[in-house]
Design a protein around this motif. Structure first.
Motif, PDB file in Angstrom:
ATOM      1  N   SER A   1      56.370  45.951  -6.230  1.00 13.76           N
ATOM      2  CA  SER A   1      56.661  44.605  -5.710  1.00 13.76           C
ATOM      3  C   SER A   1      55.456  43.672  -5.750  1.00 13.76           C
ATOM      4  N   PHE A   2      54.332  44.117  -6.315  1.00 16.78           N
ATOM      5  CA  PHE A   2      53.175  43.230  -6.432  1.00 16.78           C
ATOM      6  C   PHE A   2      53.500  42.064  -7.370  1.00 16.78           C
ATOM      7  N   PRO A   3      52.852  40.925  -7.166  1.00 18.95           N
ATOM      8  CA  PRO A   3      52.997  39.836  -8.152  1.00 18.95           C
ATOM      9  C   PRO A   3      52.342  40.238  -9.467  1.00 18.95           C
ATOM     10  N   GLU A   4      52.701  39.570 -10.526  1.00 15.38           N
ATOM     11  CA  GLU A   4      52.152  39.907 -11.846  1.00 15.38           C
ATOM     12  C   GLU A   4      50.678  39.517 -11.923  1.00 15.38           C
ATOM     13  N   LEU A   5      49.945  40.298 -12.679  1.00 14.29           N
ATOM     14  CA  LEU A   5      48.540  40.000 -12.921  1.00 14.29           C
ATOM     15  C   LEU A   5      48.249  40.372 -14.361  1.00 14.29           C
ATOM     16  N   ASN A   6      47.979  39.387 -15.181  1.00 13.38           N
ATOM     17  CA  ASN A   6      47.669  39.626 -16.586  1.00 13.38           C
ATOM     18  C   ASN A   6      46.312  39.004 -16.889  1.00 13.38           C
ATOM     19  N   THR A   7      45.310  39.858 -16.984  1.00 14.93           N
ATOM     20  CA  THR A   7      43.954  39.400 -17.274  1.00 14.93           C
ATOM     21  C   THR A   7      43.391  40.247 -18.413  1.00 14.93           C
ATOM     22  N   THR A   8      42.241  39.832 -18.893  1.00 15.89           N
ATOM     23  CA  THR A   8      41.574  40.589 -19.966  1.00 15.89           C
ATOM     24  C   THR A   8      41.263  42.003 -19.507  1.00 15.89           C
ATOM     25  N   ASP A   9      40.817  42.146 -18.259  1.00 11.91           N
ATOM     26  CA  ASP A   9      40.494  43.474 -17.730  1.00 11.91           C
ATOM     27  C   ASP A   9      41.737  44.353 -17.652  1.00 11.91           C
ATOM     28  N   VAL A  10      42.864  43.774 -17.242  1.00  8.82           N
ATOM     29  CA  VAL A  10      44.113  44.543 -17.185  1.00  8.82           C
ATOM     30  C   VAL A  10      44.480  45.046 -18.583  1.00  8.82           C
ATOM     31  N   ASN A  11      44.425  44.156 -19.566  1.00 11.27           N
ATOM     32  CA  ASN A  11      44.774  44.527 -20.943  1.00 11.27           C
ATOM     33  C   ASN A  11      43.849  45.614 -21.487  1.00 11.27           C
ATOM     34  N   LYS A  12      42.570  45.525 -21.133  1.00 16.38           N
ATOM     35  CA  LYS A  12      41.598  46.510 -21.604  1.00 16.38           C
ATOM     36  C   LYS A  12      41.915  47.893 -21.034  1.00 16.38           C
TER      37      LYS A  12
ATOM     38  N   ARG B   1      57.179  53.185   5.634  1.00 14.83           N
ATOM     39  CA  ARG B   1      56.509  51.996   6.170  1.00 14.83           C
ATOM     40  C   ARG B   1      56.940  50.704   5.475  1.00 14.83           C
ATOM     41  N   LYS B   2      57.809  50.849   4.442  1.00 19.63           N
ATOM     42  CA  LYS B   2      58.284  49.687   3.679  1.00 19.63           C
ATOM     43  C   LYS B   2      57.115  48.930   3.021  1.00 19.63           C
ATOM     44  N   LEU B   3      56.226  49.673   2.398  1.00 17.57           N
ATOM     45  CA  LEU B   3      55.083  49.092   1.697  1.00 17.57           C
ATOM     46  C   LEU B   3      55.324  49.110   0.193  1.00 17.57           C
ATOM     47  N   PRO B   4      54.566  48.327  -0.579  1.00 15.93           N
ATOM     48  CA  PRO B   4      54.731  48.330  -2.049  1.00 15.93           C
ATOM     49  C   PRO B   4      54.356  49.685  -2.640  1.00 15.93           C
ATOM     50  N   MET B   5      55.125  50.136  -3.616  1.00 19.32           N
ATOM     51  CA  MET B   5      54.890  51.443  -4.222  1.00 19.32           C
ATOM     52  C   MET B   5      53.639  51.477  -5.107  1.00 19.32           C
ATOM     53  N   GLU B   6      53.094  50.315  -5.422  1.00 23.36           N
ATOM     54  CA  GLU B   6      51.835  50.314  -6.172  1.00 23.36           C
ATOM     55  C   GLU B   6      50.755  51.075  -5.398  1.00 23.36           C
ATOM     56  N   LEU B   7      50.857  51.093  -4.065  1.00 22.13           N
ATOM     57  CA  LEU B   7      49.840  51.759  -3.246  1.00 22.13           C
ATOM     58  C   LEU B   7      49.826  53.275  -3.471  1.00 22.13           C
TER      59      LEU B   7
ATOM     60  N   TYR C   1      38.476  46.901 -10.278  1.00 23.31           N
ATOM     61  CA  TYR C   1      39.210  47.843  -9.433  1.00 23.31           C
ATOM     62  C   TYR C   1      40.728  47.605  -9.490  1.00 23.31           C
ATOM     63  N   ILE C   2      41.141  46.400  -9.201  1.00 25.47           N
ATOM     64  CA  ILE C   2      42.574  46.090  -9.183  1.00 25.47           C
ATOM     65  C   ILE C   2      43.176  46.116 -10.589  1.00 25.47           C
ATOM     66  N   PRO C   3      42.503  45.611 -11.641  1.00 26.81           N
ATOM     67  CA  PRO C   3      43.055  45.750 -12.998  1.00 26.81           C
ATOM     68  C   PRO C   3      43.361  47.191 -13.396  1.00 26.81           C
ATOM     69  N   LYS C   4      42.555  48.157 -12.951  1.00 24.55           N
ATOM     70  CA  LYS C   4      42.855  49.564 -13.241  1.00 24.55           C
ATOM     71  C   LYS C   4      44.188  49.962 -12.629  1.00 24.55           C
ATOM     72  N   LEU C   5      44.415  49.539 -11.388  1.00 22.00           N
ATOM     73  CA  LEU C   5      45.671  49.856 -10.704  1.00 22.00           C
ATOM     74  C   LEU C   5      46.849  49.176 -11.394  1.00 22.00           C
ATOM     75  N   VAL C   6      46.684  47.902 -11.723  1.00 20.87           N
ATOM     76  CA  VAL C   6      47.773  47.142 -12.354  1.00 20.87           C
ATOM     77  C   VAL C   6      48.077  47.690 -13.753  1.00 20.87           C
ATOM     78  N   ALA C   7      47.053  48.105 -14.486  1.00 17.19           N
ATOM     79  CA  ALA C   7      47.267  48.684 -15.816  1.00 17.19           C
ATOM     80  C   ALA C   7      48.108  49.953 -15.720  1.00 17.19           C
ATOM     81  N   LEU C   8      47.803  50.805 -14.740  1.00 11.76           N
ATOM     82  CA  LEU C   8      48.587  52.023 -14.556  1.00 11.76           C
ATOM     83  C   LEU C   8      50.016  51.689 -14.156  1.00 11.76           C
ATOM     84  N   LYS C   9      50.166  50.669 -13.327  1.00 16.72           N
ATOM     85  CA  LYS C   9      51.514  50.220 -12.941  1.00 16.72           C
ATOM     86  C   LYS C   9      52.315  49.796 -14.176  1.00 16.72           C
ATOM     87  N   HIS C  10      51.697  49.023 -15.058  1.00 18.17           N
ATOM     88  CA  HIS C  10      52.411  48.539 -16.251  1.00 18.17           C
ATOM     89  C   HIS C  10      52.829  49.696 -17.162  1.00 18.17           C
ATOM     90  N   ILE C  11      51.964  50.699 -17.287  1.00 20.95           N
ATOM     91  CA  ILE C  11      52.301  51.856 -18.128  1.00 20.95           C
ATOM     92  C   ILE C  11      53.485  52.622 -17.545  1.00 20.95           C
TER      93      ILE C  11
END
Length: 467
Positions: free
Chosen positions: A96-107, A140-146, A258-268
């Motif tokens: 449920s996180f908002p989208e984040l598309n940055t160079t670090d995420v893509n890398k 706890r009804k938290l986002p699964m990205e955690l 730090y966060i791009p690593k998490l978001v990259a794994l989420k996208h995969i």
């Protein structure tokens, strides 16, 4: 056809039908027998992986923690039923996180998706803990990205320690860990305990989320860099009239990645086919069960009696730093459910394992192993065994585990004694010192690990117990 022929035909058909029914009945009996559950191994059988003489953890010197490599642990997978929703699918459905598309995420997307061994090993290490974490996040009804945060923090290794002394699955530094109830002492470190640290980490993340007005990216940045750092950067940005969102803030390099690593794994996980990745199936079932203990127990003895691989037992209960559970608790163990009847054997082992009481003794100048043994009413051999010592040499400032039977205090008789340290001066002899303090010569020698004929050295420290 005449009547006689009809009669013969009827008899033939009847006989054939009866034989068919008889054969069918026999087949059903055979099938029922084949489907009976097979009884498990007797509790007295030798169980593979629990050799009686094998220690639970590598041989240690006192005050040295074991360093078990996760890669060396055989973590068996739990079979996934075809109809089950696997844990990774549950995680995907809870993003449920908002989208984040940055160079670090893509890398990071490119790197992780091109290193299939990395992903395979990561999920293998995650399997023992992922269902438990997902259940608590869902409750706890938290986002699964955690649920993926330990992948970034520790690669799901509860024994991980960073250069900044952060430890465990969730990488708590000492002070923050203590602030969230994770006790750290000679016996136990709650930061390495995957059970307690998960509750603490999610409490902390909820607190940060509330502190930073519901912005999960800022909350995660604060989890990495500290809330004070984020507050300062936000105040600086406001003074300059700049934006205060995560992308706009000026943060140190580690936090920016730090966060791009998490978001990259989420996208995969969200789009595995896009990245040409095949994700494993992790059963949507508990990997372990929590069993309660009556008090402090010897883990080596427990491992010998239970049908649990001792390295996996150690891995799941990484918070315990010694080969006994902590005197002050937690009085529980995590037992894997995927081994045949492992929990049944574990409950039986808890009943059969002798309850012990260990006391921690800090060695002082002048202490000897025999003197310490006498204080607590235990044998020198028992002290050496409890502390895995190969000889009687001990060093001031180190700690010893003292096995106590029935009480955690020194023996009543010796507790009434006063311990003094005598510095050997010119002209001193064992006889003269024993006369000076009105103790027996053999007592003085025993307290200090000395033998007849030993020569005293100038300034040597001797321990004497006075009534």
């Amino acid at each position: 056809m005449n009547f006689k022929a009809l009669l013969i035909l009827a008899l033939i058909l009847c006989t054939s039908a009866c034989g068919h029914l008889k054969n069918q009945s026999t087949s059903s009996d055979d099938l029922a027998t084949d489907q009976l559950p097979k009884s498990g191994a007797s509790a007295t059988e030798d169980i593979a992986g629990t050799a009686p003489d094998a220690p639970l953890i590598p041989t240690l010197k006192p005050d040295v923690e074991s360093d078990i490599k996760v890669d060396d642990i055989n973590i068996p997978a739990t079979p996934v039923e075809p109809a089950d929703l696997d844990v990774i699918s549950r995680i995907r459905n809870g993003f449920s996180f908002p989208e984040l598309n940055t160079t670090d995420v893509n890398k990071h997307e490119k790197w992780a998706s091109s290193h299939h061994t990395y992903l395979k090993n990561l999920f293998a290490k995650a399997e023992p803990f992922l269902f438990f974490i997902v259940e608590e996040i869902e409750r706890r009804k938290l986002p699964m990205e955690l649920a993926l945060l330990p992948a970034v923090e520790s690669a799901f290794d509860p024994g991980a320690v960073s250069r900044s002394r952060a430890a465990g699955l969730w990488q708590f530094v000492p002070n923050t860990g203590r602030g969230f109830g994770l006790r750290q002492d000679w016996w136990y470190d709650g930061r390495h305990d995957p059970y307690s640290s998960t509750f603490a980490a999610l409490d902390y993340l909820e607190q940060l989320h509330k502190m930073f007005d519901g912005d999960w990216f800022i909350a995660l940045a604060a989890y990495n860099a500290g809330p004070g750092t984020l507050r300062r950067e936000i105040r600086k940005a406001k003074r300059k009239g700049l934006k205060t969102d995560y992308v706009s803030l000026k943060l140190r390099t580690e936090t920016r990645r730090y966060i791009p690593k998490l978001v990259a794994l989420k996208h995969i996980i969200q789009y595995p086919e896009k990245y040409n990745v095949t994700l494993p199936k992790i059963a949507n079932k508990p990997y372990f069960e929590v069993i309660e203990l009556p008090g402090q127990i010897d883990l080596v003895e427990f491992a010998k009696q239970s049908n649990v691989d001792r390295q996996l037992l150690r891995h799941l209960n990484r918070g315990f730093k010694r080969w006994a559970t902590a005197p002050e608790g937690p009085h529980r163990l995590l037992i894997p459910l995927n081994a045949d009847r492992s929990v049944d054997y574990a409950r039986l082992a808890v009943k059969n394992t002798r309850q012990v009481n260990y006391r921690n003794h800090k060695i002082k100048n002048g202490d000897t192993l025999s003197g310490i043994a006498r204080i607590y009413g235990v044998s020198v051999a028992g002290l050496r065994s409890a502390n895995q010592l190969s000889n009687n040499r001990i060093r001031a400032g180190r700690n010893l585990m003292i096995p106590i039977r029935g009480s955690s205090a020194p023996s009543t008789h010796l507790a009434k004694n006063s311990k003094v340290t005598h510095r050997v001066s010119a002209g001193d002899t064992l006889w003269s010192i024993s006369r000076q303090y009105k103790v027996k010569l053999d007592q003085l020698m025993n307290w200090n690990g000395l033998r007849s004929g030993d020569v005293l050295s100038l300034n040597q420290m001797l321990t004497v117990f006075l009534k």
